[in-house]
Design an enzyme around this catalytic site. Sequence first.
Site, PDB file in Angstrom:
ATOM      1  CG  ASN A 212      -0.201  -0.202   2.516  1.00 37.34           C
ATOM      2  OD1 ASN A 212       0.590   0.637   2.915  1.00 37.34           O
ATOM      3  ND2 ASN A 212      -0.447  -1.335   3.182  1.00 37.34           N
ATOM      4  CE  LYS A 347      -8.622  -0.131  12.600  1.00 41.21           C
ATOM      5  NZ  LYS A 347      -7.735   0.403  11.538  1.00 41.21           N
TER       6      LYS A 347
END
Length: 420
Positions: A212, A347
């Site tokens: 990434n 999250k």
Amino acid sequence: MGKLLEGKTIVLGITGGIAAYKAATLCSRLVSLGATVRVVMTEGATKFIAPLTLQTLSRHPVATDVFDEHDASVVQHIDLADAADLVVVAPATANIIAKMAHGIADDMLSTTLLATTAPVLIAPAMNVHMLQHPAVMANLDTLGSRGVRFVESGTGQLACGYVGKGRLAEPDEIVEVVISLLKGKKPLAGRKVLVTAGGTIERLDPVRYITNDSSGKMGFALAEAARDLGADVTLVCARTDGPPPSGVTVVRTPSAGEMLAAVMERLPEMDAVVKAAAVADYRPAERHENKMKKGAETMTLTLVRNPDILQEIGNWRYSDEGNPRRSPFVVGFAAETTDVERHALDKLARKRADLIVANDVSQEGVGFGADSNAVNVYGAEGLVLALDRQSKRRIAERLWQLIADRAGWKPSGGEGVGAL
């Protein structure tokens, strides 16, 4: 306060802003605390306040001209730079900030700043629109990334007639920061912290991998700030764009699986874990031992889920019949592009972390690869801290301050530059 700064030499740089008159009070306060104050003024500063005033208050000659050498045995700007335990620039105009950021040395103050290895503290003061100009913000970000400390500008009536942020902090505020930097106990002294950084890689074969855009800069800034604040830092990092900071224990873990093993092995001995790494969610189901050769026009890759490191940490902490272990304090990061708050709070709950640091990486100039960031920090009660765009180093310092406060840590240890 007594002679808290006795034995310390402070170089006080004064630049050409209307707030230069406050530097007289600042100089007087520092001298009264026992510091040796050596004043350096720009030509512009001398238009607002006379050097004789600062000479009288500091009881030392005031340096204004790089070519005016009073003592043939020393080079004045080098002598000042070497003598300093701390350099304070107050007020710091947009001009001196730009010179510092770009390494320009064309007068006594800028030359001294370029030559010193001492910590530098600046107190910006200027018109609100100047302070918010992209060039000034970029220069402040650059200085922050180099470890320069700041006393934030105040908000109120400005000399130009505007009302907004840009006023020089009051002398007593600056003095408090100086005392903390030079004599304060390091707030993370005695603490062991673990920071993850960079982007993990998942190999297809010996020459190809999935990864990434993470550069590791935020994790590096967190590790560096924790080190300077007195912590024993372990930095677990994957692929990064540059070398890690010195003075920390570095553990290289290219893949998500290797990072998980390194983190879990060290978890029980840590006081805090800040998981700033961008971990690949998936990895190839098959890793080829040899380079894959080009074949058909298309290729299908089968990916399988990687272990979720933050989730594993949360599971470990709550493995004792749902009761959280005493430590470590756990902070996760959430890089989002939409519905940032909703995703961050979700999250936080799912991973059972103490805090989630969320940022919108779709914004220009923040997030992956950038030197600056803008984040919102969420706890169980919702938003607890919002930090506008600033250098990742400055973000890191604010985060450690929040972590120390929330974890109930009290400063311990000896003297040194370590104020938050």
